[in-house]
Design a protein around this motif. Structure first.
Motif, PDB file in Angstrom:
ATOM      1  N   VAL A   1      41.384  42.516  53.265  1.00 32.82           N
ATOM      2  CA  VAL A   1      41.358  44.190  53.063  1.00 32.82           C
ATOM      3  C   VAL A   1      42.722  44.193  52.305  1.00 32.82           C
ATOM      4  CG1 VAL A   1      41.917  45.982  54.131  1.00 32.82           C
ATOM      5  CG2 VAL A   1      40.038  44.587  55.346  1.00 32.82           C
ATOM      6  N   LEU A   2      44.202  43.500  52.956  1.00 29.80           N
ATOM      7  CA  LEU A   2      45.007  43.583  52.294  1.00 29.80           C
ATOM      8  C   LEU A   2      44.812  43.137  50.759  1.00 29.80           C
ATOM      9  CD1 LEU A   2      48.002  42.673  55.040  1.00 29.80           C
ATOM     10  CD2 LEU A   2      46.966  44.767  54.326  1.00 29.80           C
ATOM     11  N   GLY A   3      44.103  42.065  49.967  1.00 28.05           N
ATOM     12  CA  GLY A   3      44.252  41.705  48.777  1.00 28.05           C
ATOM     13  C   GLY A   3      43.669  42.675  47.814  1.00 28.05           C
ATOM     14  N   VAL A   4      42.832  42.952  48.280  1.00 26.56           N
ATOM     15  CA  VAL A   4      41.899  44.083  47.899  1.00 26.56           C
ATOM     16  C   VAL A   4      42.129  45.550  47.579  1.00 26.56           C
ATOM     17  CG1 VAL A   4      39.523  45.803  47.388  1.00 26.56           C
ATOM     18  CG2 VAL A   4      39.573  43.594  48.817  1.00 26.56           C
ATOM     19  N   VAL A   5      43.349  46.124  49.300  1.00 20.42           N
ATOM     20  CA  VAL A   5      43.894  46.908  48.537  1.00 20.42           C
ATOM     21  C   VAL A   5      45.450  46.673  47.787  1.00 20.42           C
ATOM     22  CG1 VAL A   5      45.670  48.665  49.963  1.00 20.42           C
ATOM     23  CG2 VAL A   5      43.950  47.841  51.297  1.00 20.42           C
ATOM     24  N   ALA A   6      45.755  45.440  48.002  1.00 23.55           N
ATOM     25  CA  ALA A   6      47.138  45.694  46.224  1.00 23.55           C
ATOM     26  C   ALA A   6      46.359  45.631  45.387  1.00 23.55           C
ATOM     27  CB  ALA A   6      47.602  44.072  47.138  1.00 23.55           C
ATOM     28  N   ALA A   7      45.312  44.507  44.512  1.00 25.60           N
ATOM     29  CA  ALA A   7      45.070  44.769  43.609  1.00 25.60           C
ATOM     30  C   ALA A   7      44.381  46.341  43.293  1.00 25.60           C
ATOM     31  CB  ALA A   7      43.560  44.279  44.078  1.00 25.60           C
ATOM     32  N   ASN A   8      44.146  46.872  44.038  1.00 24.17           N
ATOM     33  CA  ASN A   8      44.176  48.413  43.906  1.00 24.17           C
ATOM     34  C   ASN A   8      45.208  48.942  43.675  1.00 24.17           C
ATOM     35  OD1 ASN A   8      40.651  47.862  44.372  1.00 24.17           O
ATOM     36  ND2 ASN A   8      40.802  48.489  46.056  1.00 24.17           N
ATOM     37  N   HIS A   9      46.024  48.989  44.153  1.00 25.29           N
ATOM     38  CA  HIS A   9      47.306  49.706  43.812  1.00 25.29           C
ATOM     39  C   HIS A   9      47.893  49.338  42.895  1.00 25.29           C
ATOM     40  CE1 HIS A   9      50.979  51.576  45.438  1.00 25.29           C
ATOM     41  NE2 HIS A   9      51.105  50.670  45.131  1.00 25.29           N
ATOM     42  N   PHE A  10      48.188  47.777  42.848  1.00 18.35           N
ATOM     43  CA  PHE A  10      49.243  47.617  41.663  1.00 18.35           C
ATOM     44  C   PHE A  10      48.277  47.634  40.126  1.00 18.35           C
ATOM     45  CE2 PHE A  10      51.107  46.171  45.809  1.00 18.35           C
ATOM     46  CZ  PHE A  10      52.478  46.068  45.218  1.00 18.35           C
ATOM     47  N   TYR A  11      46.891  47.395  40.792  1.00 17.64           N
ATOM     48  CA  TYR A  11      46.051  47.177  38.850  1.00 17.64           C
ATOM     49  C   TYR A  11      45.466  48.244  38.623  1.00 17.64           C
ATOM     50  CZ  TYR A  11      48.759  42.148  38.874  1.00 17.64           C
ATOM     51  OH  TYR A  11      49.871  41.563  38.547  1.00 17.64           O
ATOM     52  N   HIS A  12      45.712  48.873  39.361  1.00  4.94           N
ATOM     53  CA  HIS A  12      44.772  50.390  38.581  1.00  4.94           C
ATOM     54  C   HIS A  12      42.978  50.417  38.959  1.00  4.94           C
ATOM     55  CE1 HIS A  12      48.603  52.219  37.322  1.00  4.94           C
ATOM     56  NE2 HIS A  12      48.331  50.682  36.632  1.00  4.94           N
ATOM     57  N   ASP A  13      42.459  50.265  40.434  1.00 11.32           N
ATOM     58  CA  ASP A  13      40.516  50.036  40.020  1.00 11.32           C
ATOM     59  C   ASP A  13      41.045  50.488  41.710  1.00 11.32           C
ATOM     60  OD1 ASP A  13      39.200  47.322  39.186  1.00 11.32           O
ATOM     61  OD2 ASP A  13      38.983  47.441  40.857  1.00 11.32           O
ATOM     62  N   SER A  14      39.440  50.915  41.022  1.00 12.19           N
ATOM     63  CA  SER A  14      38.856  51.746  42.369  1.00 12.19           C
ATOM     64  C   SER A  14      38.612  50.983  43.639  1.00 12.19           C
ATOM     65  CB  SER A  14      38.379  52.493  41.197  1.00 12.19           C
ATOM     66  OG  SER A  14      37.039  51.924  40.952  1.00 12.19           O
ATOM     67  N   MET A  15      37.972  49.646  43.351  1.00 13.25           N
ATOM     68  CA  MET A  15      37.633  48.672  44.434  1.00 13.25           C
ATOM     69  C   MET A  15      37.098  47.571  43.937  1.00 13.25           C
ATOM     70  SD  MET A  15      36.985  47.981  47.060  1.00 13.25           S
ATOM     71  CE  MET A  15      37.496  50.031  47.725  1.00 13.25           C
ATOM     72  N   ALA A  16      38.288  46.472  43.721  1.00 10.51           N
ATOM     73  CA  ALA A  16      38.077  46.136  43.101  1.00 10.51           C
ATOM     74  C   ALA A  16      36.978  44.448  44.114  1.00 10.51           C
ATOM     75  CB  ALA A  16      39.298  45.488  43.458  1.00 10.51           C
ATOM     76  N   ALA A  17      36.731  44.293  44.738  1.00  9.92           N
ATOM     77  CA  ALA A  17      36.152  44.192  46.010  1.00  9.92           C
ATOM     78  C   ALA A  17      35.019  44.158  47.081  1.00  9.92           C
ATOM     79  CB  ALA A  17      37.276  42.802  46.384  1.00  9.92           C
ATOM     80  N   PHE A  18      34.242  43.825  47.324  1.00 14.27           N
ATOM     81  CA  PHE A  18      33.319  44.065  47.586  1.00 14.27           C
ATOM     82  C   PHE A  18      32.907  42.622  48.881  1.00 14.27           C
ATOM     83  CE2 PHE A  18      32.462  46.123  43.731  1.00 14.27           C
ATOM     84  CZ  PHE A  18      32.725  47.488  44.018  1.00 14.27           C
ATOM     85  N   SER A  19      32.550  43.626  49.822  1.00 15.45           N
ATOM     86  CA  SER A  19      32.437  42.728  51.641  1.00 15.45           C
ATOM     87  C   SER A  19      31.080  43.400  51.786  1.00 15.45           C
ATOM     88  CB  SER A  19      33.457  42.852  52.872  1.00 15.45           C
ATOM     89  OG  SER A  19      31.943  41.246  53.030  1.00 15.45           O
ATOM     90  N   VAL A  20      30.255  42.597  52.784  1.00 16.19           N
ATOM     91  CA  VAL A  20      28.974  42.801  53.443  1.00 16.19           C
ATOM     92  C   VAL A  20      28.596  43.142  54.710  1.00 16.19           C
ATOM     93  CG1 VAL A  20      27.078  42.099  51.168  1.00 16.19           C
ATOM     94  CG2 VAL A  20      28.278  40.504  54.126  1.00 16.19           C
ATOM     95  N   PRO A  21      28.183  43.643  55.605  1.00 14.13           N
ATOM     96  CA  PRO A  21      28.297  43.387  57.179  1.00 14.13           C
ATOM     97  C   PRO A  21      27.521  42.191  57.610  1.00 14.13           C
ATOM     98  CG  PRO A  21      27.046  45.484  56.519  1.00 14.13           C
ATOM     99  CD  PRO A  21      27.395  44.480  55.216  1.00 14.13           C
ATOM    100  N   ALA A  22      28.537  41.121  58.544  1.00 17.80           N
ATOM    101  CA  ALA A  22      28.419  39.679  58.695  1.00 17.80           C
ATOM    102  C   ALA A  22      29.379  39.947  60.404  1.00 17.80           C
ATOM    103  CB  ALA A  22      29.205  38.738  57.999  1.00 17.80           C
ATOM    104  N   ALA A  23      27.958  38.662  61.098  1.00 14.56           N
ATOM    105  CA  ALA A  23      28.060  38.266  62.611  1.00 14.56           C
ATOM    106  C   ALA A  23      29.624  37.428  62.289  1.00 14.56           C
ATOM    107  CB  ALA A  23      26.857  37.949  62.849  1.00 14.56           C
ATOM    108  N   GLU A  24      30.548  37.386  63.494  1.00 15.79           N
ATOM    109  CA  GLU A  24      31.031  36.642  64.204  1.00 15.79           C
ATOM    110  C   GLU A  24      31.067  35.905  65.098  1.00 15.79           C
ATOM    111  OE1 GLU A  24      35.067  38.082  64.186  1.00 15.79           O
ATOM    112  OE2 GLU A  24      34.659  38.819  66.511  1.00 15.79           O
TER     113      GLU A  24
END
Length: 479
Positions: A214-237
């Motif tokens: 999550v922090l990597g996506v937030v950083a990409a959005n914040h520092f590089y002007h992207d609305s959503m830099a990456a995506f994920s899906v529901p996953a079991a652990e």
């Protein structure tokens, strides 16, 4: 209740640029020649695992550290620290920075555009300070700026992995559009800090668009002007499966389909909590109709065993239950089910798994990789042998070349002079040269362009690049 004051104090220290250095740097202002009046340094990759590096991450460092001014309070904090630490402190020099420049460091930084793929042994960044009062700043910021090795190395590794996966898609698949989601970032829990997760996670997203960091996506959005830099899906652990108990394992799997399975959706289910082979049998028998009726795509995650062996076994078991279609490349693509391999994933195992799948007749469509520690943590500054060195110093009014060439290791030889990077207009070739540029038969004027741009000058960020632009540059280098 334990006080949290210590944490707030630490945050204050970490944000103090004067303390964001090595201890011995505090004494260096007394070590240069007395007539030194300006300094020039550069950053390069001196070789390593990959012959080309993908430049990324400087913009994050500049915004976070150099675009914030040094204050009088920071100077007091640093003075108290260094006096107790055993190092001299250039209080006058730092007060000069505050009084003359409003606390912003009078350094000029030039760099290759982020997303550029540059051969090793070329200058990537230059740092210059020509104020005689604080010329030593060009070296003082080395510790902070040198950490750009981390996002560059992550971005470089991810880019090369993208090329590996892309080659197998071109060979075995009819759908290249899935490439950005073929290598998912699983590295958040395996890194040393939240900042590493943010910086490294953002670097991975130059080449891919799947991440659980999550922090990597937030950083990409914040520092590089992207609305959503990456995506994920529901996953079991494992906890969401084992909490049902072994006797109700099938109920746990059915719950995943009922909760998340719907037309067009993707749901990932780890299936080796007890017996992968029994789980694959259950998916192909009593749970099969639920999967088909959902209209979604089930992704099975085997999380233990030899990666190549387990992936092939899982693919064959799923094919026996759900069937497959043969594409135009003569490779088989499973119906409504896929595999994600997240255990033991590294550059070597990715290549080995894809090769084994291809030999067995399976398209690369059938697999997604999740990469954790090997993606964000199992690298270091020597992976690409990064270094920042002083290459020129001005004594009085004259510039002099500076370099090192240890007789015990010529691989550590540094470049000399005030440097820049050129790029050939037609071939894209890069060449590092000294300033002023001497045009000759090897470097003909009009055929080469300056590849470095001034990105920072005395607190001002002069280039503010978007992730979309960076991705465009990186993908333009694909073969």
């Amino acid at each position: 209740m334990q006080s949290t004051q210590g944490f707030s104090d630490l945050a204050s220290i970490l944000s103090n640029l004067i303390l964001n250095t090595d201890s011995y740097k505090a004494s260096h202002f007394l070590q240069y020649p007395p007539d030194a009046s300006a300094m020039f340094s550069y950053i390069e990759s001196r070789g390593g695992r990959y012959e080309h590096t993908l430049f990324f991450g400087l913009q994050m460092l500049l915004k976070e550290y150099l675009c914030r001014p040094v204050t009088a309070a920071m100077i007091e904090q640093a003075r108290a620290f260094f006096s107790a630490h055993g190092e001299p402190f250039n209080e006058a020099g730092w007060r000069y920075v505050v009084e003359q420049y409003g606390g912003y460091l009078p350094v000029r930084i030039r760099a290759v555009p982020e997303g550029s793929l540059v051969p090793t042994h070329n200058v990537l960044v230059t740092v210059e300070c020509d104020d005689p009062q604080v010329f030593w700043l060009a070296s003082y910021v080395e510790t902070m700026l040198m950490r750009v090795w981390y996002p560059i190395t992550v971005a470089t590794q991810s880019w090369h992995l993208r090329q590996t996966i892309r080659a197998y898609l071109l060979k075995s698949s009819d759908d290249l559009s899935q490439l950005p989601f073929k290598l998912h970032d699983f590295g958040a829990r395996g890194v040393s800090s939240a900042e590493s997760a943010a910086i490294g996670g953002a670097a991975h997203l130059v080449s891919f668009m799947g991440s659980d960091t999550v922090l990597g996506v937030v950083a990409a959005n914040h520092f590089y002007h992207d609305s959503m830099a990456a995506f994920s899906v529901p996953a079991a652990e494992h906890s969401t499966i084992t909490s049902w108990g072994r006797e109700r394992e099938t109920d746990a799997y059915r719950n995943m389909i009922e909760r998340f399975g719907k037309p067009g959706a993707i749901v990932s289910v780890v299936s080796d909590s007890y017996d992968l082979f029994a789980a694959l049998n259950a998916w192909g028998t009593e749970l099969k109709q639920a999967v088909l009726d959902s209209g979604g795509t089930l992704v099975i995650r085997p999380d233990s065993g030899d990666p190549c062996t387990i992936v092939l076994h899982t693919l064959r078991a799923l094919e026996a239950s759900f069937g497959s279609q043969t594409n135009s490349k003569g490779r088989r693509v499973l119906n409504q089910v896929r595999v994600i391999q997240g255990d033991g994933v590294n550059p070597d195992s990715i290549a080995a798994i894809l090769a084994a799948m291809d030999e067995a007749g399976f398209a690369a469509d059938n697999i997604v990789f999740g990469m954790g520690g090997a993606l964000l943590q199992q690298i270091n500054r020597d992976t690409q042998r990064f270094a920042m060195k002083c290459s020129a110093i001005r004594l009085g009014d004259a510039w002099h070349e500076v370099s090192k060439d240890p007789v015990t290791d010529h691989g550590k030889r540094s470049m000399k002079g005030r440097l820049t990077l050129l790029r050939h207009r037609c071939t894209g070739e890069y060449r590092t040269v000294t300033l002023p540029i001497v045009w000759d038969e090897h470097t003909v004027a009009g055929e080469w362009d300056e590849a470095l741009a001034t990105v920072f000058d005395t607190g001002r960020l002069l280039v503010d690049t978007s992730l979309a632009e960076i991705r465009g540059r990186a993908y333009a280098n694909e073969v």
